[in-house]
Motif scaffolding. Structure first.
Motif, PDB file in Angstrom:
ATOM      1  N   PRO A  13       0.830  -1.209   0.000  1.00 33.31           N
ATOM      2  CA  PRO A  13       0.000   0.000   0.000  1.00 33.31           C
ATOM      3  C   PRO A  13       0.861   1.254   0.000  1.00 33.31           C
ATOM      4  O   PRO A  13       2.004   1.238   0.470  1.00 33.31           O
ATOM      5  N   PRO A  14       0.354   2.340  -0.561  1.00 32.76           N
ATOM      6  CA  PRO A  14       1.117   3.594  -0.557  1.00 32.76           C
ATOM      7  C   PRO A  14       1.433   4.039   0.869  1.00 32.76           C
ATOM      8  O   PRO A  14       0.607   3.909   1.783  1.00 32.76           O
ATOM      9  N   LEU A  15       2.632   4.573   1.044  1.00 33.63           N
ATOM     10  CA  LEU A  15       3.094   4.930   2.383  1.00 33.63           C
ATOM     11  C   LEU A  15       4.120   6.044   2.273  1.00 33.63           C
ATOM     12  O   LEU A  15       4.908   6.083   1.329  1.00 33.63           O
ATOM     13  N   CYS A  16       4.131   6.953   3.248  1.00 28.75           N
ATOM     14  CA  CYS A  16       5.153   7.990   3.306  1.00 28.75           C
ATOM     15  C   CYS A  16       5.316   8.423   4.756  1.00 28.75           C
ATOM     16  O   CYS A  16       4.471   8.124   5.615  1.00 28.75           O
ATOM     17  N   THR A  17       6.421   9.090   5.027  1.00 25.67           N
ATOM     18  CA  THR A  17       6.672   9.636   6.360  1.00 25.67           C
ATOM     19  C   THR A  17       6.472  11.148   6.342  1.00 25.67           C
ATOM     20  O   THR A  17       6.687  11.806   5.321  1.00 25.67           O
ATOM     21  N   LEU A  18       6.064  11.671   7.466  1.00 23.74           N
ATOM     22  CA  LEU A  18       5.781  13.101   7.599  1.00 23.74           C
ATOM     23  C   LEU A  18       6.518  13.635   8.824  1.00 23.74           C
ATOM     24  O   LEU A  18       6.726  12.901   9.802  1.00 23.74           O
ATOM     25  N   PRO A  19       6.876  14.914   8.826  1.00 21.24           N
ATOM     26  CA  PRO A  19       6.740  15.857   7.703  1.00 21.24           C
ATOM     27  C   PRO A  19       7.811  15.602   6.660  1.00 21.24           C
ATOM     28  O   PRO A  19       8.860  15.019   6.956  1.00 21.24           O
ATOM     29  N   PRO A  20       7.591  16.040   5.404  1.00 22.49           N
ATOM     30  CA  PRO A  20       8.611  15.849   4.373  1.00 22.49           C
ATOM     31  C   PRO A  20       9.830  16.712   4.652  1.00 22.49           C
ATOM     32  O   PRO A  20       9.750  17.724   5.352  1.00 22.49           O
ATOM     33  N   GLY A  21      10.947  16.284   4.115  1.00 17.34           N
ATOM     34  CA  GLY A  21      12.172  17.052   4.315  1.00 17.34           C
ATOM     35  C   GLY A  21      13.245  16.229   4.970  1.00 17.34           C
ATOM     36  O   GLY A  21      13.066  15.038   5.284  1.00 17.34           O
ATOM     37  N   PRO A  22      14.402  16.837   5.229  1.00 13.96           N
ATOM     38  CA  PRO A  22      15.535  16.088   5.778  1.00 13.96           C
ATOM     39  C   PRO A  22      15.425  15.787   7.265  1.00 13.96           C
ATOM     40  O   PRO A  22      16.200  15.007   7.798  1.00 13.96           O
ATOM     41  N   ARG A  83      -2.971   7.584  -7.287  1.00 19.09           N
ATOM     42  CA  ARG A  83      -2.935   9.017  -7.010  1.00 19.09           C
ATOM     43  C   ARG A  83      -2.361   9.290  -5.624  1.00 19.09           C
ATOM     44  O   ARG A  83      -1.572  10.221  -5.434  1.00 19.09           O
ATOM     45  N   PHE A  84      -2.747   8.470  -4.652  1.00 20.83           N
ATOM     46  CA  PHE A  84      -2.141   8.606  -3.327  1.00 20.83           C
ATOM     47  C   PHE A  84      -0.653   8.272  -3.381  1.00 20.83           C
ATOM     48  O   PHE A  84       0.171   8.952  -2.756  1.00 20.83           O
ATOM     49  N   ARG A  85      -0.300   7.236  -4.134  1.00 16.76           N
ATOM     50  CA  ARG A  85       1.102   6.833  -4.223  1.00 16.76           C
ATOM     51  C   ARG A  85       1.941   7.960  -4.840  1.00 16.76           C
ATOM     52  O   ARG A  85       3.059   8.235  -4.392  1.00 16.76           O
ATOM     53  N   ALA A  86       1.418   8.610  -5.882  1.00 17.77           N
ATOM     54  CA  ALA A  86       2.152   9.699  -6.527  1.00 17.77           C
ATOM     55  C   ALA A  86       2.311  10.888  -5.585  1.00 17.77           C
ATOM     56  O   ALA A  86       3.372  11.508  -5.510  1.00 17.77           O
ATOM     57  N   ALA A  87       1.249  11.208  -4.831  1.00 10.32           N
ATOM     58  CA  ALA A  87       1.336  12.327  -3.883  1.00 10.32           C
ATOM     59  C   ALA A  87       2.326  12.024  -2.767  1.00 10.32           C
ATOM     60  O   ALA A  87       3.093  12.899  -2.353  1.00 10.32           O
ATOM     61  N   PHE A  88       2.337  10.778  -2.289  1.00  4.41           N
ATOM     62  CA  PHE A  88       3.289  10.401  -1.242  1.00  4.41           C
ATOM     63  C   PHE A  88       4.717  10.462  -1.782  1.00  4.41           C
ATOM     64  O   PHE A  88       5.640  10.896  -1.079  1.00  4.41           O
ATOM     65  N   LYS A  89       4.917  10.029  -3.032  1.00  6.92           N
ATOM     66  CA  LYS A  89       6.263  10.041  -3.608  1.00  6.92           C
ATOM     67  C   LYS A  89       6.768  11.465  -3.783  1.00  6.92           C
ATOM     68  O   LYS A  89       7.957  11.741  -3.618  1.00  6.92           O
ATOM     69  N   LEU A 106      -3.519  16.961   0.460  1.00  8.04           N
ATOM     70  CA  LEU A 106      -2.742  16.467  -0.675  1.00  8.04           C
ATOM     71  C   LEU A 106      -2.689  17.579  -1.714  1.00  8.04           C
ATOM     72  O   LEU A 106      -3.730  18.034  -2.201  1.00  8.04           O
ATOM     73  N   SER A 107      -1.482  17.987  -2.053  1.00  7.34           N
ATOM     74  CA  SER A 107      -1.322  19.085  -3.010  1.00  7.34           C
ATOM     75  C   SER A 107      -0.630  18.651  -4.285  1.00  7.34           C
ATOM     76  O   SER A 107      -0.335  19.482  -5.131  1.00  7.34           O
TER      77      SER A 107
END
Length: 212
Positions: A13-22, A83-89, A106-107
């Motif tokens: 499943p689509p997944l990402c960590t927040l907040p974005p950045g280093p 669409r979620f996967r692309a936004a997370f990437k 999601l922007s």
């Protein structure tokens, strides 16, 4: 008859960590398809955000998922997960936690989408967090196995292929001994050593020891 190979496993499943950045991550955002056991039609979709202690979520029923696809500009037959996967990437995700709720934006698309999430009660959140932890551990182990296989392949010596055509042998140096090199002209019998190309008029007679 050889049975056909099994179908490849579905993508995670689509997944990402927040907040974005280093900086260090504080939250994990992911979505999962929700489908009842034995159901044949299209199921729903759940969007989750967690800090490994608390869990926020919003769920879309099949009817709500159709409305979400319309917001994404998708048809009813298209899948909304990419669409979620692309936004997370693209790291185009903003999460704002509140007292008992949270908002997710999601922007990364033609238009900005806002979602309202509710805090999941502890007893209900525990199995979800457990499943997420085990799933992440399995993904890490799978990636480590793939990396080890690639490193082993790269480290193994490659055997040079044998030439397919006829082998080219170098001439035997012993057979070339005594042969004139390139550009050296053979001397014909009786040819003058002083003036090459002219034969001596009188052959060499040698020394007559009786005249001494």
């Amino acid at each position: 008859m050889v049975p056909p190979p099994p179908p490849p496993p579905p993508p995670p499943p689509p997944l990402c960590t927040l907040p974005p950045g280093p900086g260090p991550p504080r939250f994990i955002c992911y979505c999962e398809e929700e489908k009842a056991a034995g159901a044949t039609g299209e199921g729903g979709l759940s969007l989750y955000v967690t800090d490994a202690a608390e869990l926020w979520s919003t769920c879309f029923t099949p009817d709500g998922l159709a409305a979400l696809k319309s917001r994404f500009g998708l048809s009813a037959a298209e899948d909304v997960t990419p669409r979620f996967r692309a936004a997370f990437k693209q790291q185009a995700v903003t999460f704002t936690p509140q007292e008992d709720a949270a908002s997710l934006t999601l922007s990364g698309g033609p238009s900005t989408l806002d979602f309202e999430l509710s805090k999941v009660p502890g007893p209900e959140a525990a199995p979800r967090l457990q499943a997420l932890t085990l799933g992440l551990a399995e993904r890490v182990c799978s990636l480590e196995r793939q990396l080890a296989s690639v490193e082993e392949t790269a480290a193994s010596p490659r055997k040079s292929p044998r030439p397919v055509g006829p082998q080219q042998f170098l001439p035997d140096p012993d057979s070339q001994r005594g042969c004139p090199g390139p550009g050296v002209r053979r001397r014909c019998p009786g040819e003058s050593l002083i003036n090459p190309g002219f034969k001596s008029k009188k052959p060499a007679s040698g020394v007559d020891f009786d005249d001494l």
